[in-house]
Design a protein around this motif. Structure first.
Motif, PDB file in Angstrom:
ATOM      1  N   ASP A 252       0.841  -1.195   0.000  1.00  0.00           N
ATOM      2  CA  ASP A 252       0.000   0.000   0.000  1.00  0.00           C
ATOM      3  C   ASP A 252       0.877   1.247   0.000  1.00  0.00           C
ATOM      4  O   ASP A 252       1.506   1.601   0.996  1.00  0.00           O
ATOM      5  CB  ASP A 252      -0.905  -0.010   1.248  1.00  0.00           C
ATOM      6  N   LEU A 253       0.875   1.916  -1.156  1.00  0.00           N
ATOM      7  CA  LEU A 253       1.723   3.104  -1.290  1.00  0.00           C
ATOM      8  C   LEU A 253       1.337   4.209  -0.313  1.00  0.00           C
ATOM      9  O   LEU A 253       2.165   5.030   0.064  1.00  0.00           O
ATOM     10  CB  LEU A 253       1.620   3.656  -2.711  1.00  0.00           C
ATOM     11  N   ARG A 254       0.065   4.198   0.089  1.00  0.00           N
ATOM     12  CA  ARG A 254      -0.392   5.272   0.980  1.00  0.00           C
ATOM     13  C   ARG A 254       0.298   5.248   2.343  1.00  0.00           C
ATOM     14  O   ARG A 254       0.250   6.226   3.078  1.00  0.00           O
ATOM     15  CB  ARG A 254      -1.906   5.209   1.170  1.00  0.00           C
ATOM     16  N   LEU A 255       0.902   4.103   2.635  1.00  0.00           N
ATOM     17  CA  LEU A 255       1.591   4.011   3.930  1.00  0.00           C
ATOM     18  C   LEU A 255       3.013   4.574   3.857  1.00  0.00           C
ATOM     19  O   LEU A 255       3.710   4.626   4.859  1.00  0.00           O
ATOM     20  CB  LEU A 255       1.629   2.548   4.405  1.00  0.00           C
ATOM     21  N   ASP A 256       3.417   4.975   2.670  1.00  0.00           N
ATOM     22  CA  ASP A 256       4.783   5.468   2.485  1.00  0.00           C
ATOM     23  C   ASP A 256       4.726   6.962   2.117  1.00  0.00           C
ATOM     24  O   ASP A 256       4.505   7.322   0.963  1.00  0.00           O
ATOM     25  CB  ASP A 256       5.427   4.640   1.353  1.00  0.00           C
ATOM     26  N   PRO A 257       4.917   7.846   3.125  1.00  0.00           N
ATOM     27  CA  PRO A 257       4.731   9.278   2.865  1.00  0.00           C
ATOM     28  C   PRO A 257       5.662   9.846   1.802  1.00  0.00           C
ATOM     29  O   PRO A 257       5.250  10.695   1.002  1.00  0.00           O
ATOM     30  CB  PRO A 257       5.023   9.955   4.212  1.00  0.00           C
ATOM     31  N   ILE A 258       6.879   9.355   1.742  1.00  0.00           N
ATOM     32  CA  ILE A 258       7.808   9.900   0.735  1.00  0.00           C
ATOM     33  C   ILE A 258       7.330   9.496  -0.658  1.00  0.00           C
ATOM     34  O   ILE A 258       7.298  10.304  -1.588  1.00  0.00           O
ATOM     35  CB  ILE A 258       9.260   9.404   0.968  1.00  0.00           C
ATOM     36  N   ALA A 259       6.901   8.219  -0.786  1.00  0.00           N
ATOM     37  CA  ALA A 259       6.381   7.763  -2.084  1.00  0.00           C
ATOM     38  C   ALA A 259       5.184   8.616  -2.488  1.00  0.00           C
ATOM     39  O   ALA A 259       5.059   9.038  -3.640  1.00  0.00           O
ATOM     40  CB  ALA A 259       5.982   6.292  -2.003  1.00  0.00           C
ATOM     41  N   MET A 260       4.315   8.903  -1.505  1.00  0.00           N
ATOM     42  CA  MET A 260       3.113   9.679  -1.817  1.00  0.00           C
ATOM     43  C   MET A 260       3.470  11.091  -2.273  1.00  0.00           C
ATOM     44  O   MET A 260       2.839  11.632  -3.172  1.00  0.00           O
ATOM     45  CB  MET A 260       2.167   9.737  -0.606  1.00  0.00           C
ATOM     46  N   GLN A 261       4.486  11.685  -1.653  1.00  0.00           N
ATOM     47  CA  GLN A 261       4.912  13.015  -2.093  1.00  0.00           C
ATOM     48  C   GLN A 261       5.393  12.976  -3.539  1.00  0.00           C
ATOM     49  O   GLN A 261       5.083  13.862  -4.330  1.00  0.00           O
ATOM     50  CB  GLN A 261       6.069  13.531  -1.220  1.00  0.00           C
ATOM     51  N   ARG A 262       6.142  11.942  -3.859  1.00  0.00           N
ATOM     52  CA  ARG A 262       6.665  11.850  -5.238  1.00  0.00           C
ATOM     53  C   ARG A 262       5.513  11.645  -6.222  1.00  0.00           C
ATOM     54  O   ARG A 262       5.513  12.204  -7.322  1.00  0.00           O
ATOM     55  CB  ARG A 262       7.676  10.701  -5.337  1.00  0.00           C
ATOM     56  N   ILE A 263       4.530  10.855  -5.813  1.00  0.00           N
ATOM     57  CA  ILE A 263       3.383  10.620  -6.701  1.00  0.00           C
ATOM     58  C   ILE A 263       2.580  11.921  -6.880  1.00  0.00           C
ATOM     59  O   ILE A 263       2.138  12.255  -7.973  1.00  0.00           O
ATOM     60  CB  ILE A 263       2.497   9.484  -6.160  1.00  0.00           C
ATOM     61  N   LYS A 264       2.441  12.664  -5.780  1.00  0.00           N
ATOM     62  CA  LYS A 264       1.736  13.944  -5.857  1.00  0.00           C
ATOM     63  C   LYS A 264       2.390  14.874  -6.858  1.00  0.00           C
ATOM     64  O   LYS A 264       1.734  15.477  -7.705  1.00  0.00           O
ATOM     65  CB  LYS A 264       1.797  14.623  -4.475  1.00  0.00           C
ATOM     66  N   ASP A 265       3.689  14.982  -6.747  1.00  0.00           N
ATOM     67  CA  ASP A 265       4.447  15.832  -7.663  1.00  0.00           C
ATOM     68  C   ASP A 265       4.266  15.393  -9.107  1.00  0.00           C
ATOM     69  O   ASP A 265       4.011  16.197 -10.003  1.00  0.00           O
ATOM     70  CB  ASP A 265       5.941  15.709  -7.325  1.00  0.00           C
ATOM     71  N   MET A 266       4.413  14.093  -9.289  1.00  0.00           N
ATOM     72  CA  MET A 266       4.295  13.516 -10.627  1.00  0.00           C
ATOM     73  C   MET A 266       2.873  13.713 -11.168  1.00  0.00           C
ATOM     74  O   MET A 266       2.688  13.980 -12.350  1.00  0.00           O
ATOM     75  CB  MET A 266       4.652  12.026 -10.548  1.00  0.00           C
ATOM     76  N   ALA A 267       1.884  13.591 -10.279  1.00  0.00           N
ATOM     77  CA  ALA A 267       0.486  13.739 -10.713  1.00  0.00           C
ATOM     78  C   ALA A 267       0.262  15.143 -11.258  1.00  0.00           C
ATOM     79  O   ALA A 267      -0.350  15.319 -12.311  1.00  0.00           O
ATOM     80  CB  ALA A 267      -0.464  13.467  -9.543  1.00  0.00           C
ATOM     81  N   GLU A 268       0.766  16.142 -10.557  1.00  0.00           N
ATOM     82  CA  GLU A 268       0.543  17.512 -11.030  1.00  0.00           C
ATOM     83  C   GLU A 268       1.262  17.732 -12.360  1.00  0.00           C
ATOM     84  O   GLU A 268       0.709  18.338 -13.281  1.00  0.00           O
ATOM     85  CB  GLU A 268       0.986  18.541  -9.987  1.00  0.00           C
TER      86      GLU A 268
END
Ligand code: AMP
Length: 513
Positions: A252-268
């Protein structure tokens, strides 16, 4: 002699921007930041050494320090804390929010609690410093823009943020109204209707404004303070996380805050690229590791059509608001001569298409969606300067009704949605018990007429010093004064003697308490 300039500030959810009118030809100049950009991210952070960072510096480190980096804070400014809000914010942001003693939202950072006013003041301070540097003169006065849908408390919070750093916010003006100024000043329009569709990083506003040369009369406005570019990003994030989960069961990627930040950046970034491309890769190598220590990649592709599918309800919901606001303005789309797009998210082709379909005409290319609000704010700011020859008149409206709870708990509307500002109304009350000495009322703002407590409470007002007398014998006249800023001021006097009563306001009463 240098003239103390009044600057215009677009305090955005995502980015902020300032502008000023200067020079002999009274040109509007956007104030540049170091590195040449005209906007700074509306982000405040405290790094591990305890340094306070604002703007680009704060943004640069947010992936590594997400819990101490406050972004999107405008969504919280001037809001009462409530657990639903906290939960909603959690879907967007990694920083914590809690309730202050006064039941306002606050953010714990580096062992200290920051009010949202304080966080906004840090951003305003940066803008003020950069502007002072640019103008080579102190900056002490500004016009600051807010979403038209901001309520009284949110507007007050902006003024307070300014006060905290010695910046007098001489006027808050609605973002769409500012954009209309940027469009209309100098165009000598003769009674033309303009619709401003403003979809920014965190908020959506639509206003219908009539322009008669230098008079800007808002006919109706509406919006959603919880709908903006971030929601579009979130749809991509949800998609990426679930695609990843399908390929990597149990991780579950949501449990990994750094991964989530990178996904957020990539999403935008993917979202922005999809405004000009038909599909984009969505790759993040080594996005996370399994419990066994095996690195995993995110390796996806997103097409524009897919993205439009993921977000079509968001676009549709803005159109519903447009329908209501056009009806509230008492016009039809055929009466509207110009459509302006404001806010970065309006660069999405599907948004432009939906707006074009709805209004039956293409949006005007005359204003820059990223700059129009700051430019209009600067023009308005300039009109307050002593040596200014620009006179504009702004006739605005309040976005939501303001009223008091009646005996049955319903909202008695003093001002209805879309009533004009400034505005003054008086209401007479009579004492209901023998010897009554004060009159208390809770003021609410919102559109829930059948239950006052469902609305945002603006404050509890107490008028004291009522003449002693039997029930029903003393009449109190309460004046509800809506200022040009859309902020409510109240006073009361004895109807028969004219004596002014003492007013105290308590803003920190729990909602619905
Ligand atoms: P604003 O609050 O007006 O600065 O708008 C910022 C929002 O616009 C952010 O959510 C950005 O991701 C979004 N945005 C900026 N440029 C684009 C673009 N070219 N296409 C789609 N969205 C964009």
């Amino acid at each position: 002699m240098t003239v103390a300039r009044v600057i215009g500030i677009d305090l955005g959810t995502t980015n902020s921007c300032a502008a000023v009118v200067e020079g002999h030809d009274q040109k509007v100049t956007l104030i540049p930041y170091k590195g040449g950009s005209f906007t700074i991210p509306s982000i405040f952070a405290i790094d591990e050494k305890g340094n306070e960072l604002v703007g680009h510096e704060a943004k640069r480190q947010w992936q590594l320090n997400p819990r101490q980096t406050v972004y999107g804070s405008k969504r919280l400014l001037g809001r009462q804390y409530d657990p639903n809000l906290a939960e909603k914010m959690h879907q967007y942001f990694a920083y914590e929010i809690k309730s202050s003693q006064a039941e306002e939202v606050e953010v714990p950072l580096a062992g200290r609690e920051f009010s949202l006013q304080e966080i906004s003041s840090k951003i305003l301070q940066k803008i003020k410093d950069v502007a002072a540097d640019y103008l080579q003169a102190p900056v002490t006065r500004a016009v600051v823009t807010v979403p038209a849908y901001f309520n009284d408390r949110q507007r007050q919070a902006v003024k307070e943020a300014g006060r905290m750093i010695g910046l007098e916010v001489i006027r808050v003006i609605n973002e769409p109204t500012a954009a209309a100024l940027a469009f209309g000043v100098g165009r000598a329009l003769n009674k033309e209707l303009v619709a401003i569709y403003d979809l920014g990083g965190g908020t959506f506003d639509i206003s219908v404004i009539e322009i008669r040369d230098r008079v800007f009369e808002v006919k109706a406005t509406g919006g959603d303070v919880f709908l903006g570019g971030v929601d579009f990003d979130n749809r991509i994030i949800d998609w990426a996380v679930s695609e990843f989960a399908a390929k990597n069961p149990g991780v579950d990627l949501r449990l990994d805050p750094i991964a989530m930040q990178r996904i957020k950046d990539m999403a935008e970034r993917a979202k922005i690229d999809l405004s000009t491309r038909q599909d984009v890769p969505f790759n993040i190598p080594f996005v996370t590791v399994t419990p066994e220590g095996m690195p995993l990649d995110l390796d996806l592709k997103l097409s524009r059509a897919q993205f439009e599918n993921l977000t079509q309800d968001l676009v549709a919901s803005t159109m519903e608001t447009c329908t209501r606001v056009v009806a509230d303005a008492g016009v039809t789309t055929a009466d509207i001569q110009h459509v302006l797009l404001v806010g970065g998210q309006t660069r999405m082709p599907a948004v432009q298409d939906a707006v074009t379909r709805f209004f039956g005409r293409s949006p005007s290319k005359q204003v820059n969606p990223d700059e129009a609000v700051a430019v209009g704010a600067a023009m308005f700011a300039y009109s307050f300067e002593d040596d200014s020859n620009l006179r504009v008149q702004v006739l605005d409206v309040i976005p939501m009704a303001i009223g008091i709870a009646d005996a049955t708990g319903k909202l008695y509307e003093i001002f209805k949605r879309n009533e004009s500002v400034p505005n003054l109304k008086t209401v007479n009350f009579t004492t209901s018990v023998d010897g009554q000495q004060d009159l208390q009322m809770r003021i609410y703002q919102g559109d829930h007429v059948d239950q006052a407590s469902k609305n945002e409470m603006l404050g509890e007002f107490t008028f004291s010093g009522i003449r002693i007398g039997p029930a029903g014998s003393v009449r109190v006249e309460v004046a509800f004064n809506l200022t040009q800023d859309g902020i409510l001021e109240m006073s009361a006097n004895d109807r028969d003697t004219g004596a002014e009563m003492k007013t105290t306001v308590n803003l920190g009463v729990a909602k619905g308490a």
